[in-house]
Design an enzyme around this catalytic site. Structure first.
Site, PDB file in Angstrom:
ATOM      1  N   HIS A 187      62.290  29.795  28.165  1.00 36.87           N
ATOM      2  CA  HIS A 187      62.984  30.203  27.105  1.00 36.87           C
ATOM      3  C   HIS A 187      63.054  31.618  26.759  1.00 36.87           C
ATOM      4  CE1 HIS A 187      63.299  26.493  24.094  1.00 36.87           C
ATOM      5  NE2 HIS A 187      62.883  25.843  25.317  1.00 36.87           N
ATOM      6  N   ARG A 188      61.995  32.180  27.169  1.00 34.41           N
ATOM      7  CA  ARG A 188      61.763  33.755  27.102  1.00 34.41           C
ATOM      8  C   ARG A 188      62.593  34.433  27.894  1.00 34.41           C
ATOM      9  NH1 ARG A 188      56.793  34.132  28.329  1.00 34.41           N
ATOM     10  NH2 ARG A 188      56.071  34.041  26.214  1.00 34.41           N
ATOM     11  N   GLY A 246      69.528  20.260  24.667  1.00 36.21           N
ATOM     12  CA  GLY A 246      70.304  21.654  24.457  1.00 36.21           C
ATOM     13  C   GLY A 246      70.409  22.432  23.085  1.00 36.21           C
ATOM     14  N   LYS A 247      69.382  21.752  22.208  1.00 39.00           N
ATOM     15  CA  LYS A 247      69.425  22.330  20.858  1.00 39.00           C
ATOM     16  C   LYS A 247      68.959  23.710  20.996  1.00 39.00           C
ATOM     17  CE  LYS A 247      64.962  20.076  20.022  1.00 39.00           C
ATOM     18  NZ  LYS A 247      64.738  19.570  21.369  1.00 39.00           N
ATOM     19  N   ARG A 299      65.551  33.486  28.860  1.00 35.65           N
ATOM     20  CA  ARG A 299      67.165  33.629  28.786  1.00 35.65           C
ATOM     21  C   ARG A 299      67.368  34.078  27.277  1.00 35.65           C
ATOM     22  NH1 ARG A 299      66.836  27.093  27.509  1.00 35.65           N
ATOM     23  NH2 ARG A 299      66.399  27.327  25.327  1.00 35.65           N
ATOM     24  N   GLY A 337      67.650  15.864  20.431  1.00 35.53           N
ATOM     25  CA  GLY A 337      66.514  15.016  20.954  1.00 35.53           C
ATOM     26  C   GLY A 337      65.986  16.050  21.984  1.00 35.53           C
ATOM     27  N   ALA A 338      64.933  15.581  23.055  1.00 32.44           N
ATOM     28  CA  ALA A 338      64.537  16.195  24.004  1.00 32.44           C
ATOM     29  C   ALA A 338      65.490  16.637  24.901  1.00 32.44           C
ATOM     30  CB  ALA A 338      63.359  15.459  24.943  1.00 32.44           C
TER      31      ALA A 338
END
Length: 404
Positions: free
Chosen positions: A272-273, A235-236, A275, A231-232
């Site tokens: 995101h970028r 941690g996926k 890490r 889900g939102a």
């Protein structure tokens, strides 16, 4: 060359003294780990730790035959008492070689953290690389072009980029036995530890285990196709990135693209970028079928929900009339092409998707349509993946895994 791991934990040990965390709370009995130390053929001791003599005795070995004691990292706290009969402990300067009377040759390998790594070549020619906690090779010139190590002992979970460098240089090959040491409380012991190690192409062994260099069969290759659901903010995406963290090269396929004027979206993309490893290449596109059909490094596709949004835009699937007049057929054909490409791909691929069917039923027909189509897409893609994970509150639940 026979290696006995007298301990496999962080320098503080596991559980850490006085630490109330959940991982330390369950690190008892067989899951407890002393500070990492390695006895090589009963003659060479890498790192001197409290209780080394007792640990050796528990493993069925005496330290009476040790001819050299080498330290890999600065030891905080009071000095460790040298057991009677052992030679004085020391460190070899970076780049220097040492010949041990037992017939072992030791070369000091520079690392990018305080400490020293050691390359040990046994009398039989087998080779070991032992890296200190938190350390990775400072360069690959010393190992590039040489045959892969037989065994690597390293902080695999704390420094996955160490494996990236070693694999890129050829120092770690398919037959290298990679063992995770310096294990800390950031990963719960048990199945989660095993899963994290397996994703890195490594393994964890209990304290006291004996390993014979060159005799360990190659570890099973990581699953070629993995679907990570969640889900939102579950941690996926982090879990998906972690599964490819030890690959030298990865193509990150961002299906969301850029959204001009959306500051929140720009912040999410930036996080995101930041890490991701610098060696990864980012491609912003929803044309993922051609990428799946090509040969190349692993793909991380994040995410299928945004891919489906784009596909529904192209098919006009949000409009009821367009949907009934041919939009449904066009969308199904587009998703079928994607599923077929996942089925046929030769690349290692990790796909990320949202799990949206467990919440409130959307109030609009188009919202319900998206929910239903994403459920169908997840179902079909999962059927073509060897490994399927569901991430809930940062915890990965294995729904399907390949046989070992």
């Amino acid at each position: 060359m026979e290696l006995t791991l007298l301990g496999t934990g962080t320098p503080e040990g596991l559980p850490r003294p006085g630490c109330p965390c959940a991982a330390c709370a369950v690190s008892v009995g067989a899951r407890a780990r002393a500070a990492t130390a390695v006895l090589v053929d009963g003659a060479l001791l890498l790192d001197l730790t409290p209780g080394a003599v007792l640990a050796g005795a528990r493993a069925g070995h005496s330290l009476a035959g040790v001819r050299q004691v080498l330290l890999t990292h600065p030891h905080d706290g009071p000095p460790v008492e040298l057991p009677p009969g052992l030679p004085a402990a020391g460190r070899v300067p970076d780049g220097r070689e040492l010949a041990v009377i037992s017939g072992h040759r030791v070369r000091a390998v520079p690392v990018d953290a305080p400490g020293t790594g050691y390359e040990v070549t046994g009398p039989d020619g087998t080779r070991l690389l032992y890296l200190p906690p938190g350390g990775a090779p400072a360069g690959t010139n010393g190992v590039r072009g040489r045959r892969p190590y037989d065994v690597v002992l390293a902080d695999v979970l704390g420094r996955p980029d160490a494996l990236v460098r070693l694999r890129a240089s050829g120092a770690v090959g398919p037959a290298t036995d990679v063992i995770a040491v310096h294990l800390d409380h950031d990963v719960p012991p048990g199945p989660e530890l095993e899963r994290r190690c397996a994703a890195a192409g490594a393994r964890a062994v209990p304290d006291g285990a004996t390993v014979v260099a060159g005799e360990y069969p190659p570890a099973p290759a990581p699953p070629r196709r993995t679907l990570v659901l969640g889900g939102a903010r579950s941690g996926k995406s982090f879990e998906a990135e972690r599964r490819l963290a030890t690959f030298p090269e990865v193509v990150y396929v961002a299906t969301g693209g850029s959204r001009e004027g959306d500051a929140d979206w720009a912040q999410r993309v930036g996080l995101h970028r930041d890490r991701r490893p610098a060696s990864w290449r980012t491609v912003e596109t929803c044309e993922v079928v051609p990428l799946l059909e090509e040969q190349g490094p692993p793909l991380l596709i994040d995410c299928l929900a945004l891919w489906l949004t784009d596909a529904m835009d192209r098919a006009g699937a949000w409009d009821d009339a367009v949907w009934a007049a041919g939009g449904a057929k066009e969308l199904r054909e587009r998703t079928a092409d994607l599923v077929a490409a996942v089925r046929a791909t030769r690349r290692t691929v990790v796909l990320v998707s949202n799990e949206v069917g467990a919440g409130v039923v959307p109030a609009t027909a188009s919202g319900r349509r998206f929910r239903d189509e994403l459920g169908r897409l997840n179902n079909a893609v999962a059927g073509e993946c060897e490994h399927v994970l569901l991430v809930v509150a940062g915890q990965a639940l294995v729904l399907r895994e390949p046989p070992r």
